[in-house]
Scaffold this motif. Structure first.
Motif, PDB file in Angstrom:
ATOM      1  N   UNK A 146       0.831  -1.217   0.000  1.00 17.51           N
ATOM      2  CA  UNK A 146       0.000   0.000   0.000  1.00 17.51           C
ATOM      3  C   UNK A 146       0.859   1.257   0.000  1.00 17.51           C
ATOM      4  N   UNK A 147       1.905   1.251   0.790  1.00 14.63           N
ATOM      5  CA  UNK A 147       2.788   2.417   0.817  1.00 14.63           C
ATOM      6  C   UNK A 147       3.476   2.604  -0.529  1.00 14.63           C
ATOM      7  N   UNK A 148       3.815   1.507  -1.166  1.00 16.76           N
ATOM      8  CA  UNK A 148       4.453   1.589  -2.485  1.00 16.76           C
ATOM      9  C   UNK A 148       3.485   2.197  -3.496  1.00 16.76           C
ATOM     10  N   UNK A 149       2.215   1.779  -3.453  1.00 17.15           N
ATOM     11  CA  UNK A 149       1.193   2.330  -4.360  1.00 17.15           C
ATOM     12  C   UNK A 149       0.988   3.823  -4.111  1.00 17.15           C
ATOM     13  N   UNK A 150       1.066   4.220  -2.851  1.00 15.33           N
ATOM     14  CA  UNK A 150       0.887   5.627  -2.489  1.00 15.33           C
ATOM     15  C   UNK A 150       2.168   6.438  -2.680  1.00 15.33           C
ATOM     16  N   UNK A 151       3.221   5.751  -3.120  1.00 12.22           N
ATOM     17  CA  UNK A 151       4.523   6.366  -3.360  1.00 12.22           C
ATOM     18  C   UNK A 151       5.097   6.996  -2.092  1.00 12.22           C
ATOM     19  N   UNK A 152       4.906   6.321  -0.991  1.00  7.97           N
ATOM     20  CA  UNK A 152       5.464   6.756   0.291  1.00  7.97           C
ATOM     21  C   UNK A 152       6.885   6.229   0.364  1.00  7.97           C
ATOM     22  N   UNK A 153       7.818   7.116   0.712  1.00  4.68           N
ATOM     23  CA  UNK A 153       9.225   6.703   0.714  1.00  4.68           C
ATOM     24  C   UNK A 153       9.913   6.874   2.063  1.00  4.68           C
TER      25      UNK A 153
END
Length: 151
Positions: free
Chosen positions: A64-71
């Protein structure tokens, strides 16, 4: 050997999720290199906080974080703030209901009349009734003490 972030994540996994098998180690290392040590650690901590002790739960968080582009962990926390505020508002509304039931006057009057009637029906004076309750309470306490001492 110093505690590197990767070994820290592996140690955390072992402590909270259990034995780490070769496949699991490769999965963990893949996510550590892909998302970074901090994000993987944060995902595992959240899983532990929610009592979801499975790698699939951690993996879904990371996806989910990857989809939201959270880094970064800071971005994760910023994303979580509005959600936490909504939950607090929801909880406040749940605990502090503003709903008030409308009770008609005739019902209130009937209630008070019946209460007065029941008080009048009782021929036992209130002082005597209070004494009876106190004596019964003392008797019950003594009985409880006797039962405890015989055990």
């Amino acid at each position: 050997m110093p505690n590197t972030p990767t070994t820290e994540a592996v140690t955390f996994y072992k402590q909270h999720f259990g034995e780490i098998h070769p496949y699991m180690r490769s999965e963990l290392e893949k996510w550590l290199s892909e998302a970074g040590d901090d994000l993987v650690m944060e995902a595992m901590k959240r899983a532990v906080d929610y009592h979801k002790l499975s790698w699939s739960y951690v993996k879904k968080i990371l996806i989910n974080w990857k989809k939201q582009e959270v880094t970064s962990v800071e971005e994760v926390r910023k994303e979580a703030e509005p959600i936490a505020q909504q939950q607090k508002k929801r909880q406040y509304r749940k605990n502090h209901s503003t709903r008030k039931d409308i009770v008609p006057d005739w019902f209130k009057e009937r209630y008070h009349e019946e209460k007065q009637k029941s008080e009048q029906k009782s021929n036992v004076p209130k002082d005597l009734l209070t004494d009876i309750v106190a004596i019964a309470s003392k008797y019950q306490n003594r009985k409880s003490a006797l039962n405890v001492s015989t055990i």
